[in-house]
Scaffold this motif. Structure first.
Motif, short mmCIF file in Angstrom:
data_model
loop_
_atom_site.label_atom_id
_atom_site.label_comp_id
_atom_site.label_asym_id
_atom_site.label_seq_id
_atom_site.Cartn_x
_atom_site.Cartn_y
_atom_site.Cartn_z
N GLU A 56 0.83 -1.21 0.00
CA GLU A 56 0.00 0.00 0.00
C GLU A 56 0.87 1.26 0.00
O GLU A 56 0.53 2.27 -0.63
CB GLU A 56 -0.94 -0.01 1.21
N GLY A 74 0.80 4.00 -3.00
CA GLY A 74 0.55 5.41 -2.73
C GLY A 74 1.60 6.31 -3.36
O GLY A 74 1.29 7.37 -3.92
N ALA A 131 1.03 6.33 -7.17
CA ALA A 131 -0.09 7.20 -7.51
C ALA A 131 0.31 8.66 -7.39
O ALA A 131 -0.09 9.50 -8.21
CB ALA A 131 -1.28 6.88 -6.60
N THR A 133 -4.96 10.23 -4.33
CA THR A 133 -5.12 9.23 -3.27
C THR A 133 -4.80 9.91 -1.95
O THR A 133 -4.29 11.03 -1.92
CB THR A 133 -4.17 8.03 -3.47
N HIS A 143 -6.88 -0.53 -9.36
CA HIS A 143 -7.32 -0.84 -8.00
C HIS A 143 -8.14 -2.12 -8.06
O HIS A 143 -9.20 -2.16 -8.67
CB HIS A 143 -8.16 0.31 -7.44
N LEU A 166 -10.92 10.70 -4.28
CA LEU A 166 -9.64 10.06 -4.00
C LEU A 166 -9.81 8.55 -3.86
O LEU A 166 -10.86 8.08 -3.40
CB LEU A 166 -9.01 10.59 -2.70
N LEU A 167 -8.78 7.81 -4.22
CA LEU A 167 -8.74 6.37 -4.00
C LEU A 167 -8.11 6.07 -2.64
O LEU A 167 -7.17 6.74 -2.22
CB LEU A 167 -7.90 5.70 -5.09
N VAL A 168 -8.63 5.06 -1.96
CA VAL A 168 -8.07 4.61 -0.68
C VAL A 168 -7.96 3.08 -0.72
O VAL A 168 -8.46 2.43 -1.63
CB VAL A 168 -8.93 5.06 0.52
N LEU A 226 -5.15 0.86 -0.97
CA LEU A 226 -4.41 0.53 -2.18
C LEU A 226 -3.55 -0.72 -2.05
O LEU A 226 -2.70 -0.97 -2.90
CB LEU A 226 -3.51 1.71 -2.57
#
Length: 627
Positions: free
Chosen positions: A123, A127, A130, A137, A209, A230-232, A234
């Motif tokens: 992760e 991050g 990204a 993110t 993802h 936002l993406l979380v 990961l």
């Protein structure tokens, strides 16, 4: 929409107007070339090795090394907890951060995980990747693999808090409840565009993802009615490779699983068009950009098929949890040889289901079934049914949040042969437990089974009982229609019939499209919930079977049973039955006269069912003295 490369950032927001200009507040500065903005640094603080962003050493040194393993002692708040991870919200140096603790899996899986890259490290690297590609993110701050928590070694990832923000699922639901139609439409258009832009950028940057659902996306409010997505989570992302057409369809199908229930077809099509438009914008700007080898129509068709397969896998996974102890279900061991399962909590609370909002622990259920069934049956005061096939009673269970109304059903055998057959597993109560939850997993409205208990002698089932939630203010469909016919004038009656017909068509199509055949489909097995207004819910799952694909013959037989059960209701006409079949047979690519092909078979099946019903009633009167 022509834009320069400088404006193509993942933090782009839209003005409230759907036609407004796109603004680009600087949050991430995108970098197209390989390499990166951030080179993590290794630090050794308090005997613990950390990887952190440059300048984040002060956050690590703000606390003693041992404090990171005891977040509850720092006054921090736990926001999520499961068997694999727990997440805490912390305020350090007057800034919010989120701490994610990773627990090693039990048994052999722990050995296997030691041979792989830790999820925490994955992760962290996702991050940073990204960040380099300008994908919005949560910002990773630091991580370590050597924190002691609850006497065990844990991995810890620290991310910056992006506040105020909410999960996309919760934010979207709140957005759609806005009474201002124009404002709601503008916000939905804005959010759809932002979501399409984020996912298109991620795909063209070679970032997929693998757990793309609405709870793994955050919506951050930058200022009133200006948002950022936002993406979380990961840890399961794939990165650094071009995303194939199959992977694109698979990823969008995962996201579609939630939105197919909470958005319109038009909104989902608008998202796909925006997604393809943003892919074209990013294709030449990002290192793994490529065009999709599918037309818009082909993409929609492929997505529909993949979404169905994804949904089936997800539903089957939920079905397998029904007899496993965990977060949602608990095992019961009672006196007198009784064993069973009970609901502990519900993942998705429903407005029409008060029990879905409560938490039940094992000790509470054990208290309800003290010494077998005596405690529960003593509280079941009102009898709903007492026949040769089952006894059905109403009970009120005492809970800290108030009384919980339940229906207690205990199957009976009317003769020795039936008694022998019912001893063979699975019992009627177990089938009701399985089918009821299978319907709920597939978004078919059903009275929720809360507990199942059985008494077994070896493999044989000698007795069983099913506890189902009592839905307040509900009436069966037949009684509801009879009552409303007396209350309403002619115009109100016609309006009510049309509304209920539309709801009944949707209920039947849901049942059949999800692969269920109902061999006892009658109006008394359908409840009408007046709050929410006239929602329809299935009860009594004895006649329901999961068959996979429901044949036309099975559909006709089910619809015939339903029509016969409503035959004696005054005010229902032949025109109402024709309207029901027209709406049931309607669909994309169907002829407006498709119902005519079904009508002769339906009439014949209804006549056979009516003759069988008359003969069955006469047999019951002769043998039991009552119908």
């Amino acid at each position: 929409m022509a834009m320069g490369a400088a404006t193509l950032t993942s933090s782009t927001t839209l003005s409230p107007s759907p036609l407004g200009e796109i603004a680009s507040p600087p949050f991430f500065t995108p970098v197209v070339e390989q390499g990166g903005l951030v080179e993590p640094v290794e630090v050794h603080i308090g005997g613990v090795d950390w990887q952190c962003r440059p300048g984040a050493e002060g956050v690590i040194r703000a606390l003693p090394a041992e404090a990171w393993g005891h977040p509850e002692d720092q006054g921090w708040k736990r926001v999520k907890h499961n068997a694999r991870r727990e997440v805490w919200r912390a305020v350090i140096q007057e800034r919010p951060y989120y701490l994610k603790y990773y627990a090693p899996p039990p048994g052999f899986r722990a050995v296997w995980c030691r041979l792989r890259r830790p999820a925490c490290q994955g992760e962290w690297e996702s991050g940073l990747y990204a960040d380099r590609m300008g994908i919005a993110t949560v910002t990773p701050v630091a991580y370590t693999l050597d924190v002691t928590r609850a006497g065990r070694r844990r991995a810890l990832l620290i991310t910056a808090g992006e506040e105020p923000s909410r999960a996309l699922s919760a934010f979207w639901s709140q957005l759609c409840s806005d009474d201002d139609v124009r404002r709601k439409r503008a916000d939905v258009v804005q959010l759809t565009e932002l979501l399409a832009q984020l996912i298109a950028r991620a795909h063209q940057a070679g970032f997929e993802h693998l757990d793309m659902h609405a709870a793994n996306l955050l919506v951050q409010s930058l200022r009133p009615r200006h948002y950022r997505v936002l993406l979380v989570d990961l840890q399961s992302a794939r990165r650094g490779v071009s995303i194939t057409d199959q992977a694109v369809v698979r990823n969008l199908a995962q996201l579609n699983q939630w939105f197919r229930r909470h958005s319109t077809i038009g909104e989902r099509l608008r998202f796909l068009r925006a997604y393809l438009r943003w892919r074209n914008e990013y294709e030449a700007l990002l290192p793994h950009g490529r065009s999709v080898g599918l037309s818009f129509r082909e993409l929609v068709s492929a997505l529909a098929r993949m979404a169905d397969r994804h949904a089936e896998r997800l539903w089957a996974q939920r079905d397998r949890r029904l007899f496993k102890k965990g977060r949602y279900y608990t095992r019961l061991r009672l006196g007198g040889g009784w064993r069973g399962m009970a609901v502990a909590s519900c993942k998705h609370a429903l407005e029409e289901s008060p029990a879905s909002k409560l938490v039940f622990d094992r000790d509470w259920w054990q208290a309800q079934f003290k010494d077998g069934l005596e405690g529960l049956l003593d509280s079941a005061g009102v009898s709903r049914k007492d026949s040769h096939s089952a006894s059905v009673s109403v009970a009120a269970l005492v809970h800290d949040n108030g009384p919980v109304g339940v229906i207690v059903k205990r199957p009976r055998a009317r003769n020795g042969w039936r008694r022998l057959v019912q001893m063979l597993p699975p019992s009627r109560s177990r089938r009701g437990w399985q089918v009821g939850h299978a319907l709920l997993h597939r978004d078919v409205p059903t009275a929720r089974p809360l507990a199942l208990v059985e008494r077994c002698f070896g493999p044989l089932v000698t007795d069983s009982l099913l506890v189902t939630e009592l839905l307040p203010g509900a009436m069966d469909l037949e009684s509801f229609l009879r009552e409303k016919r007396q209350e309403l004038d002619e115009r109100g009656w016609v309006r009510l019939k049309r509304d209920l017909t539309r709801r009944l068509v949707r209920l039947m199509r849901q049942l059949h499209e999800r692969g269920f055949d109902h061999r006892d489909c009658k109006a008394s097995n359908i409840l009408v919930l007046q709050r929410p207004q006239n929602e329809l819910v299935w009860i009594d799952m004895d006649g329901l079977r999961r068959v996979g694909r429901v044949s036309r013959r099975q559909r006709v037989r089910t619809l015939a049973r339903l029509q016969v059960s409503l035959r004696e209701v005054v005010g229902l006409t032949r025109g109402d039955r024709v309207r029901f079949m027209k709406w049931y047979c309607a669909g994309f690519g169907q002829s407006p006269d498709a119902w005519r092909q079904w009508w002769p078979a339906l009439v014949a099946a209804s006549a056979r069912k009516l003759r069988a019903k008359v003969a069955r009633t006469a047999w019951k009167v002769r043998n039991y003295g009552r119908p």
